[in-house]
Design a protein around this motif. Structure first.
Motif, PDB file in Angstrom:
ATOM      1  N   VAL A 120      28.547  20.258  11.600  1.00  0.00           N
ATOM      2  CA  VAL A 120      28.055  21.476  12.237  1.00  0.00           C
ATOM      3  C   VAL A 120      28.583  22.678  11.460  1.00  0.00           C
ATOM      4  CG1 VAL A 120      28.139  22.903  14.324  1.00  0.00           C
ATOM      5  CG2 VAL A 120      27.890  20.414  14.519  1.00  0.00           C
ATOM      6  N   VAL A 121      27.716  23.654  11.221  1.00  0.00           N
ATOM      7  CA  VAL A 121      28.096  24.890  10.542  1.00  0.00           C
ATOM      8  C   VAL A 121      27.791  26.073  11.449  1.00  0.00           C
ATOM      9  CG1 VAL A 121      27.578  26.443   8.613  1.00  0.00           C
ATOM     10  CG2 VAL A 121      27.775  23.976   8.224  1.00  0.00           C
ATOM     11  N   VAL A 122      28.794  26.904  11.699  1.00  0.00           N
ATOM     12  CA  VAL A 122      28.629  28.136  12.469  1.00  0.00           C
ATOM     13  C   VAL A 122      28.887  29.309  11.534  1.00  0.00           C
ATOM     14  CG1 VAL A 122      29.536  29.559  14.332  1.00  0.00           C
ATOM     15  CG2 VAL A 122      29.269  27.101  14.664  1.00  0.00           C
ATOM     16  N   GLY A 123      27.913  30.201  11.436  1.00  0.00           N
ATOM     17  CA  GLY A 123      28.079  31.362  10.575  1.00  0.00           C
ATOM     18  C   GLY A 123      26.785  31.744   9.911  1.00  0.00           C
ATOM     19  N   ASP A 124      26.811  32.895   9.253  1.00  0.00           N
ATOM     20  CA  ASP A 124      25.642  33.412   8.557  1.00  0.00           C
ATOM     21  C   ASP A 124      26.089  33.892   7.183  1.00  0.00           C
ATOM     22  OD1 ASP A 124      23.093  34.192   8.032  1.00  0.00           O
ATOM     23  OD2 ASP A 124      22.973  35.707   9.607  1.00  0.00           O
ATOM     24  N   GLY A 125      25.133  34.087   6.301  1.00  0.00           N
ATOM     25  CA  GLY A 125      25.471  34.568   4.974  1.00  0.00           C
ATOM     26  C   GLY A 125      24.369  34.285   3.978  1.00  0.00           C
ATOM     27  N   PRO A 126      24.537  34.750   2.744  1.00  0.00           N
ATOM     28  CA  PRO A 126      23.467  34.667   1.741  1.00  0.00           C
ATOM     29  C   PRO A 126      23.099  33.249   1.319  1.00  0.00           C
ATOM     30  CG  PRO A 126      25.516  35.466   0.766  1.00  0.00           C
ATOM     31  CD  PRO A 126      25.716  35.475   2.234  1.00  0.00           C
ATOM     32  N   ALA A 127      23.984  32.278   1.543  1.00  0.00           N
ATOM     33  CA  ALA A 127      23.688  30.899   1.132  1.00  0.00           C
ATOM     34  C   ALA A 127      23.089  30.056   2.250  1.00  0.00           C
ATOM     35  CB  ALA A 127      24.962  30.229   0.607  1.00  0.00           C
ATOM     36  N   LEU A 128      22.862  30.662   3.419  1.00  0.00           N
ATOM     37  CA  LEU A 128      22.443  29.885   4.583  1.00  0.00           C
ATOM     38  C   LEU A 128      21.124  29.156   4.356  1.00  0.00           C
ATOM     39  CD1 LEU A 128      22.899  29.005   7.501  1.00  0.00           C
ATOM     40  CD2 LEU A 128      21.800  31.125   8.245  1.00  0.00           C
ATOM     41  N   GLU A 129      20.094  29.856   3.925  1.00  0.00           N
ATOM     42  CA  GLU A 129      18.775  29.236   3.806  1.00  0.00           C
ATOM     43  C   GLU A 129      18.755  28.133   2.756  1.00  0.00           C
ATOM     44  OE1 GLU A 129      16.380  29.627   5.932  1.00  0.00           O
ATOM     45  OE2 GLU A 129      17.737  31.000   6.984  1.00  0.00           O
TER      46      GLU A 129
ATOM     47  N   LEU B 101      21.269  26.258   1.828  1.00  0.00           N
ATOM     48  CA  LEU B 101      22.016  25.099   2.330  1.00  0.00           C
ATOM     49  C   LEU B 101      21.229  24.367   3.404  1.00  0.00           C
ATOM     50  CD1 LEU B 101      25.672  26.492   2.476  1.00  0.00           C
ATOM     51  CD2 LEU B 101      24.736  24.801   0.883  1.00  0.00           C
ATOM     52  N   LYS B 102      20.480  25.107   4.216  1.00  0.00           N
ATOM     53  CA  LYS B 102      19.628  24.459   5.206  1.00  0.00           C
ATOM     54  C   LYS B 102      18.612  23.545   4.534  1.00  0.00           C
ATOM     55  CE  LYS B 102      19.525  27.639   9.166  1.00  0.00           C
ATOM     56  NZ  LYS B 102      18.638  28.541   9.948  1.00  0.00           N
ATOM     57  N   ARG B 103      18.017  24.033   3.459  1.00  0.00           N
ATOM     58  CA  ARG B 103      17.029  23.221   2.747  1.00  0.00           C
ATOM     59  C   ARG B 103      17.664  22.006   2.096  1.00  0.00           C
ATOM     60  NH1 ARG B 103      15.245  28.471   1.290  1.00  0.00           N
ATOM     61  NH2 ARG B 103      16.350  28.310  -0.709  1.00  0.00           N
ATOM     62  N   ALA B 104      18.865  22.180   1.564  1.00  0.00           N
ATOM     63  CA  ALA B 104      19.533  21.079   0.861  1.00  0.00           C
ATOM     64  C   ALA B 104      20.127  20.054   1.815  1.00  0.00           C
ATOM     65  CB  ALA B 104      20.626  21.642  -0.053  1.00  0.00           C
ATOM     66  N   HIS B 105      20.422  20.473   3.056  1.00  0.00           N
ATOM     67  CA  HIS B 105      21.094  19.575   4.010  1.00  0.00           C
ATOM     68  C   HIS B 105      20.405  19.622   5.369  1.00  0.00           C
ATOM     69  CE1 HIS B 105      24.511  18.777   1.311  1.00  0.00           C
ATOM     70  NE2 HIS B 105      24.388  20.049   0.959  1.00  0.00           N
ATOM     71  N   PRO B 106      19.213  19.053   5.473  1.00  0.00           N
ATOM     72  CA  PRO B 106      18.505  19.065   6.766  1.00  0.00           C
ATOM     73  C   PRO B 106      19.204  18.251   7.838  1.00  0.00           C
ATOM     74  CG  PRO B 106      17.389  17.647   5.179  1.00  0.00           C
ATOM     75  CD  PRO B 106      18.439  18.396   4.415  1.00  0.00           C
ATOM     76  N   GLU B 107      20.125  17.384   7.448  1.00  0.00           N
ATOM     77  CA  GLU B 107      20.846  16.567   8.425  1.00  0.00           C
ATOM     78  C   GLU B 107      21.970  17.326   9.125  1.00  0.00           C
ATOM     79  OE1 GLU B 107      23.461  16.515   4.833  1.00  0.00           O
ATOM     80  OE2 GLU B 107      21.304  16.596   5.233  1.00  0.00           O
ATOM     81  N   VAL B 108      22.301  18.502   8.646  1.00  0.00           N
ATOM     82  CA  VAL B 108      23.401  19.298   9.190  1.00  0.00           C
ATOM     83  C   VAL B 108      22.872  20.236  10.276  1.00  0.00           C
ATOM     84  CG1 VAL B 108      25.154  21.047   8.650  1.00  0.00           C
ATOM     85  CG2 VAL B 108      24.719  19.163   7.044  1.00  0.00           C
ATOM     86  N   SER B 109      23.672  20.432  11.325  1.00  0.00           N
ATOM     87  CA  SER B 109      23.308  21.365  12.405  1.00  0.00           C
ATOM     88  C   SER B 109      23.859  22.755  12.067  1.00  0.00           C
ATOM     89  CB  SER B 109      23.875  20.892  13.742  1.00  0.00           C
ATOM     90  OG  SER B 109      23.314  19.665  14.121  1.00  0.00           O
ATOM     91  N   PHE B 110      22.967  23.676  11.712  1.00  0.00           N
ATOM     92  CA  PHE B 110      23.343  25.062  11.418  1.00  0.00           C
ATOM     93  C   PHE B 110      23.079  25.887  12.681  1.00  0.00           C
ATOM     94  CE2 PHE B 110      22.476  23.231   7.281  1.00  0.00           C
ATOM     95  CZ  PHE B 110      23.465  23.775   6.474  1.00  0.00           C
ATOM     96  N   LEU B 111      24.137  26.393  13.300  1.00  0.00           N
ATOM     97  CA  LEU B 111      24.005  27.070  14.591  1.00  0.00           C
ATOM     98  C   LEU B 111      23.943  28.589  14.485  1.00  0.00           C
ATOM     99  CD1 LEU B 111      26.484  24.946  16.746  1.00  0.00           C
ATOM    100  CD2 LEU B 111      24.077  24.512  16.183  1.00  0.00           C
TER     101      LEU B 111
ATOM    102  N   LEU C 194      31.436  30.845  20.698  1.00  0.00           N
ATOM    103  CA  LEU C 194      32.164  30.276  19.567  1.00  0.00           C
ATOM    104  C   LEU C 194      33.273  29.347  20.050  1.00  0.00           C
ATOM    105  CD1 LEU C 194      32.882  30.050  16.585  1.00  0.00           C
ATOM    106  CD2 LEU C 194      34.199  32.180  16.819  1.00  0.00           C
ATOM    107  N   ALA C 195      34.021  29.793  21.050  1.00  0.00           N
ATOM    108  CA  ALA C 195      35.117  28.984  21.584  1.00  0.00           C
ATOM    109  C   ALA C 195      34.611  27.649  22.118  1.00  0.00           C
ATOM    110  CB  ALA C 195      35.847  29.751  22.679  1.00  0.00           C
ATOM    111  N   ASP C 196      33.438  27.644  22.730  1.00  0.00           N
ATOM    112  CA  ASP C 196      32.870  26.409  23.262  1.00  0.00           C
ATOM    113  C   ASP C 196      32.536  25.412  22.145  1.00  0.00           C
ATOM    114  OD1 ASP C 196      33.082  27.280  25.866  1.00  0.00           O
ATOM    115  OD2 ASP C 196      30.999  27.978  25.995  1.00  0.00           O
TER     116      ASP C 196
END
Length: 343
Positions: A209-218, A220-230, A238-240
């Motif tokens: 699971v990845v929490v966060g935003d930034g210039p590499a987000l899109e 990484l999403k394409r390269a790792h469709p198996e990962v949950s980008f929240l 965030l605490a939850d």
């Protein structure tokens, strides 16, 4: 009551360790009899930073900044960042012979070199001139202090970080993440300098699971469709997520501290990271995580660490103690430079 002006180019809507640290500092300074005065990009026109549009650069004439400072009439000035606001405030202090301190939060030379062909030594030379002109430069860890001293930085002072242990708490643990376990979590900016690929490329059981935003987000999403980008999360949301996960993986080799590691440990998560500055200072030798050049091995081994042991380590770090340390540095800088003109 002393009035401390804190100048920072990093501010909302950015979500990062610098902003969190300054927010907490401003919140706790009144407990020690000090009034925080924040000088940030709020109220000024900004433009996106080249190669990193999420970061906004302030467009404000030095004279406008100077008038704000004259009106604020602070007893002390602390410059938190080396951006347009930081340089304008430094110029004002030097022109008036005012004592000021700075802090070194980000390995900007390495971050810049990761994007542009700019030699690291050139950028360090500019930062050395910036920070050495003040009465003290605050750094978060012993490792960073030693490194910067080796690069010619002077008047270095330690200023650690804290964690909100009420918000980040294993008692929040739930099944909000409906994913196969174990759940390996990363929280932070999604950018090249964070080395997130070293985590996402690992062959691990369960889920990532990845929490966060930034210039590499899109990308990484394409390269790792198996990962949950929240995406970005703050506060209770965030605490939850922290509490619902099983291991925190911190792949960065360049962070100066890593407040997210404290948040994870306070939530009961063991940390897996490389044995580099930052993780060595925060996690190394505490038993709350595993540091290894084999990040997969570190992540799998960390799963065996009891959650209560991780939280116990995090509880050693409070924002009240960090604020007291900041104030002690300010007093030491003023005492050590009494009668000295900064020009």
């Amino acid at each position: 009551m002393s009035r401390i002006l804190i100048a920072s180019d990093a501010w909302h809507p950015q979500i990062n360790g610098v902003v969190r640290t300054l927010e907490r500092l401003a919140r706790h300074l009144p407990e020690f009899g000090a009034t925080p005065l924040l000088l940030t990009p709020e109220g000024y026109r900004t433009v996106p930073c080249p190669t990193y549009p999420e970061i906004r650069l302030t467009l404000a004439a030095p004279g406008a900044i100077g008038r704000r400072l004259d009106e604020a009439a602070p007893d002390h000035v602390h410059i938190a960042t080396e951006g347009p606001i930081g340089y304008a405030v430094r110029r004002w202090c030097r022109k008036r012979g005012r004592i000021f301190t700075t802090s070194y939060h980000t390995r900007f030379p390495e971050y810049l070199a990761a994007r542009l062909p700019v030699p690291v030594d050139w950028t360090y030379a500019a930062l050395r001139a910036f920070h050495n002109s003040g009465a003290g430069c605050m750094v978060a860890t012993a490792s960073l202090q030693a490194e910067l001293a080796g690069r010619g930085f002077t008047h270095l002072m330690r200023w650690s970080r804290g964690v909100d242990a009420e918000l980040f708490n294993p008692a929040r643990r739930s099944e909000i993440l409906d994913l196969p376990r174990p759940i390996f979590l990363y929280v932070g900016r999604v950018a090249v300098e964070k080395n997130i690929g070293a985590f996402l490329d690992l062959d691990l059981p369960g889920s990532k699971v990845v929490v966060g935003d930034g210039p590499a987000l899109e990308s990484l999403k394409r390269a790792h469709p198996e990962v949950s980008f929240l995406g970005s999360k703050v506060g209770n949301a965030l605490a939850d997520v922290y509490a619902a996960s099983d291991c925190f993986v911190f792949p960065s080799r360049t962070d100066t501290f890593g407040v997210v590691m404290l948040e994870a440990m306070a939530s009961g998560l063991p940390v897996a990271a490389f044995p580099v500055a930052g993780p060595r200072d925060v996690v190394g030798g505490t038993g709350a995580g595993v540091l290894d050049e084999d990040l997969r091995k570190a992540a799998l081994t960390a799963l065996d660490i009891p959650r209560d042991e991780c939280r116990a380590v995090a509880l050693r770090h409070s924002w009240q103690a960090a604020t007291r340390q900041f104030l002690d540095n300010v007093l030491a800088a003023q005492k050590g430079c009494a009668g000295r003109a900064f020009v």
